[in-house]
Design a protein around this motif. Structure first.
Motif, PDB file in Angstrom:
ATOM      1  N   VAL A 194    -114.770   3.679 -29.578  1.00  0.00           N
ATOM      2  CA  VAL A 194    -114.967   4.491 -28.372  1.00  0.00           C
ATOM      3  C   VAL A 194    -114.045   4.162 -27.514  1.00  0.00           C
ATOM      4  O   VAL A 194    -114.158   2.627 -26.903  1.00  0.00           O
ATOM      5  CB  VAL A 194    -116.364   4.319 -28.014  1.00  0.00           C
ATOM      6  CG1 VAL A 194    -116.486   5.127 -26.906  1.00  0.00           C
ATOM      7  CG2 VAL A 194    -117.385   4.765 -28.896  1.00  0.00           C
ATOM      8  N   VAL A 195    -113.041   4.705 -26.952  1.00  0.00           N
ATOM      9  CA  VAL A 195    -112.265   4.341 -25.802  1.00  0.00           C
ATOM     10  C   VAL A 195    -112.738   4.708 -24.479  1.00  0.00           C
ATOM     11  O   VAL A 195    -113.230   5.824 -24.231  1.00  0.00           O
ATOM     12  CB  VAL A 195    -111.108   5.112 -25.991  1.00  0.00           C
ATOM     13  CG1 VAL A 195    -109.882   4.957 -24.773  1.00  0.00           C
ATOM     14  CG2 VAL A 195    -110.074   5.295 -27.091  1.00  0.00           C
ATOM     15  N   PHE A 220    -105.475   0.590 -23.290  1.00  0.00           N
ATOM     16  CA  PHE A 220    -106.678   1.290 -23.726  1.00  0.00           C
ATOM     17  C   PHE A 220    -107.701  -0.057 -24.315  1.00  0.00           C
ATOM     18  O   PHE A 220    -107.494  -0.779 -25.064  1.00  0.00           O
ATOM     19  CB  PHE A 220    -106.194   2.153 -25.078  1.00  0.00           C
ATOM     20  CG  PHE A 220    -105.300   3.123 -24.841  1.00  0.00           C
ATOM     21  CD1 PHE A 220    -105.552   4.444 -24.438  1.00  0.00           C
ATOM     22  CD2 PHE A 220    -103.811   2.899 -24.749  1.00  0.00           C
ATOM     23  CE1 PHE A 220    -104.689   5.646 -24.445  1.00  0.00           C
ATOM     24  CE2 PHE A 220    -102.907   3.881 -24.461  1.00  0.00           C
ATOM     25  CZ  PHE A 220    -103.161   5.169 -24.353  1.00  0.00           C
ATOM     26  N   ALA A 221    -108.870   0.300 -23.472  1.00  0.00           N
ATOM     27  CA  ALA A 221    -109.988  -0.655 -23.645  1.00  0.00           C
ATOM     28  C   ALA A 221    -111.029   0.044 -24.481  1.00  0.00           C
ATOM     29  O   ALA A 221    -111.539   1.277 -24.336  1.00  0.00           O
ATOM     30  CB  ALA A 221    -110.507  -1.034 -22.327  1.00  0.00           C
ATOM     31  N   VAL A 227    -108.719  -4.567 -26.776  1.00  0.00           N
ATOM     32  CA  VAL A 227    -107.877  -3.872 -25.836  1.00  0.00           C
ATOM     33  C   VAL A 227    -106.539  -3.835 -26.547  1.00  0.00           C
ATOM     34  O   VAL A 227    -106.015  -4.794 -27.301  1.00  0.00           O
ATOM     35  CB  VAL A 227    -107.634  -4.725 -24.477  1.00  0.00           C
ATOM     36  CG1 VAL A 227    -106.611  -4.221 -23.605  1.00  0.00           C
ATOM     37  CG2 VAL A 227    -109.186  -4.985 -23.819  1.00  0.00           C
ATOM     38  N   PHE A 228    -106.066  -2.705 -26.409  1.00  0.00           N
ATOM     39  CA  PHE A 228    -104.617  -2.417 -27.033  1.00  0.00           C
ATOM     40  C   PHE A 228    -103.548  -2.238 -25.836  1.00  0.00           C
ATOM     41  O   PHE A 228    -103.896  -1.292 -24.690  1.00  0.00           O
ATOM     42  CB  PHE A 228    -104.661  -1.128 -27.824  1.00  0.00           C
ATOM     43  CG  PHE A 228    -105.194  -1.595 -29.102  1.00  0.00           C
ATOM     44  CD1 PHE A 228    -104.499  -1.741 -30.544  1.00  0.00           C
ATOM     45  CD2 PHE A 228    -106.619  -1.408 -29.558  1.00  0.00           C
ATOM     46  CE1 PHE A 228    -105.208  -2.291 -31.248  1.00  0.00           C
ATOM     47  CE2 PHE A 228    -107.354  -1.770 -30.642  1.00  0.00           C
ATOM     48  CZ  PHE A 228    -106.698  -2.180 -31.592  1.00  0.00           C
ATOM     49  N   TYR A 229    -102.453  -2.490 -25.647  1.00  0.00           N
ATOM     50  CA  TYR A 229    -101.388  -1.919 -24.869  1.00  0.00           C
ATOM     51  C   TYR A 229    -100.448  -1.273 -25.605  1.00  0.00           C
ATOM     52  O   TYR A 229     -99.980  -1.784 -26.786  1.00  0.00           O
ATOM     53  CB  TYR A 229    -100.785  -3.204 -24.249  1.00  0.00           C
ATOM     54  CG  TYR A 229    -101.813  -3.981 -23.240  1.00  0.00           C
ATOM     55  CD1 TYR A 229    -101.898  -3.918 -21.695  1.00  0.00           C
ATOM     56  CD2 TYR A 229    -102.367  -5.244 -23.893  1.00  0.00           C
ATOM     57  CE1 TYR A 229    -102.847  -4.535 -21.155  1.00  0.00           C
ATOM     58  CE2 TYR A 229    -103.583  -6.074 -23.009  1.00  0.00           C
ATOM     59  CZ  TYR A 229    -103.377  -5.662 -21.839  1.00  0.00           C
ATOM     60  OH  TYR A 229    -104.501  -6.148 -21.045  1.00  0.00           O
ATOM     61  N   VAL A 230    -100.033  -0.304 -25.047  1.00  0.00           N
ATOM     62  CA  VAL A 230     -98.911   0.606 -25.658  1.00  0.00           C
ATOM     63  C   VAL A 230     -97.708   0.593 -24.565  1.00  0.00           C
ATOM     64  O   VAL A 230     -97.864   1.211 -23.373  1.00  0.00           O
ATOM     65  CB  VAL A 230     -99.204   2.062 -25.897  1.00  0.00           C
ATOM     66  CG1 VAL A 230     -98.069   2.720 -26.337  1.00  0.00           C
ATOM     67  CG2 VAL A 230    -100.290   1.996 -26.802  1.00  0.00           C
TER      68      VAL A 230
END
Length: 247
Positions: A194-195, A220-221, A227-230
């Motif tokens: 779930v973002v 994006f948490a 947590v992901f970073y793009v």
């Protein structure tokens, strides 16, 4: 008693009550619509992947794609990790009112107005804030941490920095949040994710040197805490847990 007049008063009162209730219902429905994420910006294959992996997006998907440059910055306070006690404690509820928070802590932390509160990184007994680039975009991984006890902010740590642009480099168009999210959904996010938060800011690995470099990045948490970073220019994906670029 004039029953005819009393009857008219009651009728008008009920009409007014219905108008108030109707407006409240309309306002609630409008707010719910504003808060509901619009998934139409996602490609069909991404939406199918979301269904197959039972991935949900509980945050609005930003539409902005500004032109932003990389930045360089340096830390200017060697004692930035040492807690500083406040001369006057501040009621911690003010963290949810930015204006009152700045007013309450301005005497102790003069540059607090250039920070933004980040609920994603909150922890037990602390609130986390990040400095803003161009007064708008948070610089992730550089923190002003407010520590509280018994509902009062009692101390803080601040990683003070100076930000500058890199040479004559011009800004580049940032990858859209929908494309960045699509890549995550199809290739990186685990099933049942779930973002809960999507935000554009700056991200860079921290090196043991005076000069640090950061580039625009979408964060994006997930509700799970991951947590992901793009990266906004290259599209590279980084997991905050591993702090390594994913191929």
């Amino acid at each position: 008693m004039d029953w005819s007049r009393a009857k008219n008063v009651l009728i008008y009162a009920f009409l007014l009550l219905n108008l108030v209730l109707g407006y409240q219902l309309w306002n609630d429905l409008r707010e719910q619509a504003d808060e509901s994420p619009d998934l139409t910006s996602l490609a069909g294959n991404v939406q199918r992947a979301m269904d197959n992996k039972n991935i949900k997006v509980a945050a609005a998907i930003p539409t902005e794609t500004p032109e932003l440059p990389k930045i360089s910055y340096r830390f200017v306070d060697a004692n930035g990790e040492k807690p500083m006690m406040l001369d006057k404690t501040v009621y911690s509820k003010l963290i949810f009112s930015p204006e009152e928070l700045v007013s309450g802590l301005a005497d102790s932390i003069p540059d607090i107005g250039n920070y933004r509160y980040d609920p994603v990184e909150d922890g037990e007994g602390k609130f986390v804030m990040h400095p803003l680039v161009e007064g708008k975009y948070p610089l992730f991984r550089v923190n002003l941490v407010l520590y509280y006890s018994e509902q009062r902010i009692v101390s803080y740590t601040e990683q003070r920095i100076e930000i500058s642009s890199i040479g004559e480099e011009e800004g580049q168009r940032v990858l859209s949040a929908s494309k960045a999210l699509g890549n995550l959904v199809e290739n990186y996010l685990p099933n049942d994710s779930v973002v809960k938060s999507i935000e554009l800011g700056y991200y860079g690995e921290l090196f043991n040197s005076d000069a640090q470099v950061a580039a625009p990045a979408w964060r994006f948490a997930l509700e799970s805490g991951e947590v992901f970073y793009v990266q906004g220019i290259s599209g590279d994906v980084i997991s905050a847990g591993s702090d390594k670029t994913k191929e």
